[in-house]
Design a protein around this motif. Sequence first.
Motif, PDB file in Angstrom:
ATOM      1  N   ASP A 259       0.806  -1.214   0.000  1.00 40.17           N
ATOM      2  CA  ASP A 259       0.000   0.000   0.000  1.00 40.17           C
ATOM      3  C   ASP A 259       0.842   1.268   0.000  1.00 40.17           C
ATOM      4  OD1 ASP A 259      -2.551  -1.323   0.108  1.00 40.17           O
ATOM      5  OD2 ASP A 259      -2.105  -1.819   2.176  1.00 40.17           O
ATOM      6  N   GLN A 260       1.931   1.225  -0.716  1.00 41.80           N
ATOM      7  CA  GLN A 260       2.783   2.410  -0.814  1.00 41.80           C
ATOM      8  C   GLN A 260       2.302   3.320  -1.943  1.00 41.80           C
ATOM      9  OE1 GLN A 260       6.879   1.147  -1.110  1.00 41.80           O
ATOM     10  NE2 GLN A 260       6.750  -0.098   0.746  1.00 41.80           N
ATOM     11  N   ARG A 261       2.458   4.628  -1.714  1.00 36.67           N
ATOM     12  CA  ARG A 261       2.032   5.613  -2.706  1.00 36.67           C
ATOM     13  C   ARG A 261       3.184   6.549  -3.042  1.00 36.67           C
ATOM     14  NH1 ARG A 261      -2.570   8.403   0.274  1.00 36.67           N
ATOM     15  NH2 ARG A 261      -1.566   7.459   2.082  1.00 36.67           N
ATOM     16  N   LEU A 262       3.340   6.792  -4.336  1.00 36.30           N
ATOM     17  CA  LEU A 262       4.360   7.709  -4.831  1.00 36.30           C
ATOM     18  C   LEU A 262       3.711   9.050  -5.123  1.00 36.30           C
ATOM     19  CD1 LEU A 262       7.163   8.435  -6.105  1.00 36.30           C
ATOM     20  CD2 LEU A 262       6.310   7.387  -8.230  1.00 36.30           C
ATOM     21  N   GLY A 263       4.168  10.089  -4.456  1.00 37.37           N
ATOM     22  CA  GLY A 263       3.653  11.431  -4.690  1.00 37.37           C
ATOM     23  C   GLY A 263       4.641  12.242  -5.504  1.00 37.37           C
ATOM     24  N   LEU A 264       4.151  12.884  -6.559  1.00 40.05           N
ATOM     25  CA  LEU A 264       4.990  13.665  -7.459  1.00 40.05           C
ATOM     26  C   LEU A 264       4.487  15.102  -7.501  1.00 40.05           C
ATOM     27  CD1 LEU A 264       5.110  11.082 -10.400  1.00 40.05           C
ATOM     28  CD2 LEU A 264       6.881  11.441  -8.655  1.00 40.05           C
ATOM     29  N   PHE A 265       5.411  16.054  -7.395  1.00 39.04           N
ATOM     30  CA  PHE A 265       5.084  17.478  -7.481  1.00 39.04           C
ATOM     31  C   PHE A 265       5.916  18.070  -8.622  1.00 39.04           C
ATOM     32  CE2 PHE A 265       4.346  16.123  -3.188  1.00 39.04           C
ATOM     33  CZ  PHE A 265       3.249  16.838  -2.738  1.00 39.04           C
ATOM     34  N   HIS A 266       5.240  18.599  -9.626  1.00 37.06           N
ATOM     35  CA  HIS A 266       5.980  19.146 -10.767  1.00 37.06           C
ATOM     36  C   HIS A 266       5.270  20.380 -11.320  1.00 37.06           C
ATOM     37  CE1 HIS A 266       3.143  17.491 -13.837  1.00 37.06           C
ATOM     38  NE2 HIS A 266       2.908  16.619 -12.877  1.00 37.06           N
ATOM     39  N   ALA A 267       5.975  21.128 -12.131  1.00 41.79           N
ATOM     40  CA  ALA A 267       5.438  22.363 -12.708  1.00 41.79           C
ATOM     41  C   ALA A 267       5.639  22.342 -14.219  1.00 41.79           C
ATOM     42  CB  ALA A 267       6.140  23.575 -12.105  1.00 41.79           C
ATOM     43  N   PRO A 268       4.795  23.067 -14.973  1.00 39.83           N
ATOM     44  CA  PRO A 268       4.997  23.139 -16.429  1.00 39.83           C
ATOM     45  C   PRO A 268       6.369  23.710 -16.755  1.00 39.83           C
ATOM     46  CG  PRO A 268       2.841  24.013 -15.811  1.00 39.83           C
ATOM     47  CD  PRO A 268       3.601  23.797 -14.539  1.00 39.83           C
ATOM     48  N   PRO A 269       7.015  23.207 -17.806  1.00 36.93           N
ATOM     49  CA  PRO A 269       8.337  23.713 -18.184  1.00 36.93           C
ATOM     50  C   PRO A 269       8.314  25.222 -18.425  1.00 36.93           C
ATOM     51  CG  PRO A 269       7.789  21.725 -19.411  1.00 36.93           C
ATOM     52  CD  PRO A 269       6.540  22.138 -18.690  1.00 36.93           C
ATOM     53  N   ALA A 270       9.410  25.875 -18.055  1.00 36.88           N
ATOM     54  CA  ALA A 270       9.607  27.306 -18.283  1.00 36.88           C
ATOM     55  C   ALA A 270       8.633  28.195 -17.498  1.00 36.88           C
ATOM     56  CB  ALA A 270       9.518  27.643 -19.777  1.00 36.88           C
ATOM     57  N   SER A 271       7.920  27.622 -16.549  1.00 35.37           N
ATOM     58  CA  SER A 271       7.018  28.424 -15.720  1.00 35.37           C
ATOM     59  C   SER A 271       7.784  28.969 -14.517  1.00 35.37           C
ATOM     60  CB  SER A 271       5.850  27.565 -15.238  1.00 35.37           C
ATOM     61  OG  SER A 271       6.303  26.546 -14.357  1.00 35.37           O
ATOM     62  N   PRO A 272       7.266  30.028 -13.886  1.00 40.15           N
ATOM     63  CA  PRO A 272       7.927  30.532 -12.667  1.00 40.15           C
ATOM     64  C   PRO A 272       8.068  29.466 -11.590  1.00 40.15           C
ATOM     65  CG  PRO A 272       6.331  32.127 -13.475  1.00 40.15           C
ATOM     66  CD  PRO A 272       6.138  30.890 -14.295  1.00 40.15           C
ATOM     67  N   SER A 273       7.082  28.585 -11.475  1.00 45.31           N
ATOM     68  CA  SER A 273       7.162  27.533 -10.464  1.00 45.31           C
ATOM     69  C   SER A 273       8.252  26.519 -10.807  1.00 45.31           C
ATOM     70  CB  SER A 273       5.815  26.831 -10.318  1.00 45.31           C
ATOM     71  OG  SER A 273       4.847  27.694  -9.740  1.00 45.31           O
ATOM     72  N   ALA A 274       8.445  26.245 -12.104  1.00 45.86           N
ATOM     73  CA  ALA A 274       9.521  25.342 -12.506  1.00 45.86           C
ATOM     74  C   ALA A 274      10.877  25.960 -12.183  1.00 45.86           C
ATOM     75  CB  ALA A 274       9.417  25.025 -13.991  1.00 45.86           C
ATOM     76  N   ASP A 275      11.003  27.265 -12.404  1.00 46.46           N
ATOM     77  CA  ASP A 275      12.250  27.957 -12.057  1.00 46.46           C
ATOM     78  C   ASP A 275      12.492  27.893 -10.549  1.00 46.46           C
ATOM     79  OD1 ASP A 275      12.580  28.595 -14.722  1.00 46.46           O
ATOM     80  OD2 ASP A 275      11.699  30.599 -14.519  1.00 46.46           O
TER      81      ASP A 275
END
Length: 283
Positions: A259-275
Motif C-alpha cells: 500500500d505504498q504511494r508515490l507522490g509527485l510534485f511538478h510544474a509546467p516547463p519554463a514556468s515561474p514555479s519550474a524555475d
Amino acid sequence: MDDGQVISTATDLGGFLRSRRERLTPDTAGIPPGTTRRRVPGLRREELADLAGVSLGYYTRLEQGVSASASDAVIDALASALRLDPAEHDHLRVLAAPRRPSRPPVRRSVLRPAVRDLLGALPGTAAIVIDHRTDVLGWNRLGHALLAGHLDAAAPDSPHRPNLARLLFLDPHHRALYRDWPAKAQVTVAALHQAAASHPGDPGLERLVGQLALDSAEFARLWARRPVRTCAYYLRELDHSVVGRLTLHNETVTLPDDDQRLGLFHAPPASPSADALRLLENT
C-alpha cells in the motif's frame, strides 16, 4: 466459517452510517415536513430504514454495531437512501465486509531499492513515497526540500521517520506550506479513514490517530466527520519559506507493494514555479 473466525468493523460501520444519516435533511431525502418537532439534525433511523426498504430493527443493529455485516443489496439500498457519492459508497462496502482474523501488521514498510533509485532519477520533480499510515519511506532531494527542508534528510531511515499527517497537523513549518490547508487536512483525514477501514487492527495506525486526536482539536473534529473523498490529482498552491509561492501539479500513484504511494510534485516547463523548483533543488 464460525463467528470466531470473522472480525467485523461494525463499530466504524455504525459510526459512518450515523454520520451520513445526520447529514441528510428530510427535504433532501424527499420526506414531507411533519407536525412534530425534530430532535435530530438529519433523518430519524426509522425514516432511513423506510427509504432503504429494511426493517427498523435491522438498521438499528447495524448502526449500533450489533450486526457485523450487511449484504451487497442492503449496502446499495442504504447508499442510495443516504445519497452517497461513489467514493462514500465504496467506503461503506469496505466497512460492511466481514474480516478474517489476521495478525496486525507490526513490521515497518520498507522501500524497495528500485523505487529508491527511481526517486533519485527524477530531476526537477519533487518525489516522495509514503505508506498507508502516511509514514515517509523515502524522498528525493527536491521532495525533502519542498515538503520538509527543516527536517533531517536522512530521517526516513531513522527509527522515528517523519509522518505526513503528523506534520500537517502538528508541525507549523509544514502546515504553513499549504495555502489551502483546510482542504489538504480533509483529504489527509479521509485517507486515514480509508486506511483504517482497509487495515483494521493496525497498531501503528491506531496510535497515530489516537495521538493526533489528543494533540489536535482540528484533527479530532475532522475525524468525527468521517470524510471519505480523496483524489489522485491536485493542483497545489504552496507558500515555501525559501522560494516563495508555487503552483504545482501533485500526482499520486499507488505502488504494488504494501500500500505504498508515490507522490509527485511538478510544474509546467519554463514556468515561474519550474524555475523556483530548480532553484530549490540546487540550494
